[in-house]
Design a protein around this motif. Sequence first.
Motif, PDB file in Angstrom:
ATOM      1  N   LEU A   3       0.801  -1.215   0.000  1.00  0.00           N
ATOM      2  CA  LEU A   3       0.000   0.000   0.000  1.00  0.00           C
ATOM      3  C   LEU A   3       0.837   1.269   0.000  1.00  0.00           C
ATOM      4  O   LEU A   3       0.367   2.314  -0.421  1.00  0.00           O
ATOM      5  N   GLU A   6       2.365   1.225  -3.667  1.00  0.00           N
ATOM      6  CA  GLU A   6       1.275   0.951  -4.608  1.00  0.00           C
ATOM      7  C   GLU A   6       1.726   0.010  -5.718  1.00  0.00           C
ATOM      8  O   GLU A   6       1.445   0.215  -6.897  1.00  0.00           O
ATOM      9  N   GLU A  30      -7.714  -0.783  -3.416  1.00  0.00           N
ATOM     10  CA  GLU A  30      -6.343  -0.432  -3.023  1.00  0.00           C
ATOM     11  C   GLU A  30      -6.298   1.005  -2.548  1.00  0.00           C
ATOM     12  O   GLU A  30      -5.697   1.305  -1.514  1.00  0.00           O
ATOM     13  N   GLN A  31      -6.934   1.912  -3.265  1.00  0.00           N
ATOM     14  CA  GLN A  31      -6.938   3.328  -2.893  1.00  0.00           C
ATOM     15  C   GLN A  31      -7.612   3.537  -1.539  1.00  0.00           C
ATOM     16  O   GLN A  31      -7.125   4.303  -0.703  1.00  0.00           O
ATOM     17  N   ARG A  34      -5.298   2.136   1.157  1.00  0.00           N
ATOM     18  CA  ARG A  34      -4.136   3.021   1.315  1.00  0.00           C
ATOM     19  C   ARG A  34      -4.511   4.262   2.113  1.00  0.00           C
ATOM     20  O   ARG A  34      -3.794   4.686   3.014  1.00  0.00           O
TER      21      ARG A  34
END
Length: 105
Positions: A3, A6, A30-31, A34
């Motif tokens: 994370l 990325e 993922e965003q 994160r």
Amino acid sequence: VDLVSERAYRYREGQASDLVGLPAAALADEQSARQEMMEHLADFDDHLLEELLSDIAPPSAELYQSLSRDLAADLVVPVFFRLGPAGPRRAPPVEMPAPRCAGPG
């Protein structure tokens, strides 16, 4: 998925992991993960909190520094997951990437 950087990796038993592209379908997850990680790190880092409140994306090097400090102080715990045919599961124990997340001394 790392994370902080990325980047996504494919595990190969007994071999080095392969760097792979993050599937477009996983990008939103993922965003979100994160952002959540950065918010938790900001609980212990006022500068990071200021950046997030100002909508400034902190550089990866800064996140690694914050993460390293928090790991060394036992403020956060790393968690690794793997995705396989049976779906996501907690990964078996692995060694931390020492150059990026090394504690003091």
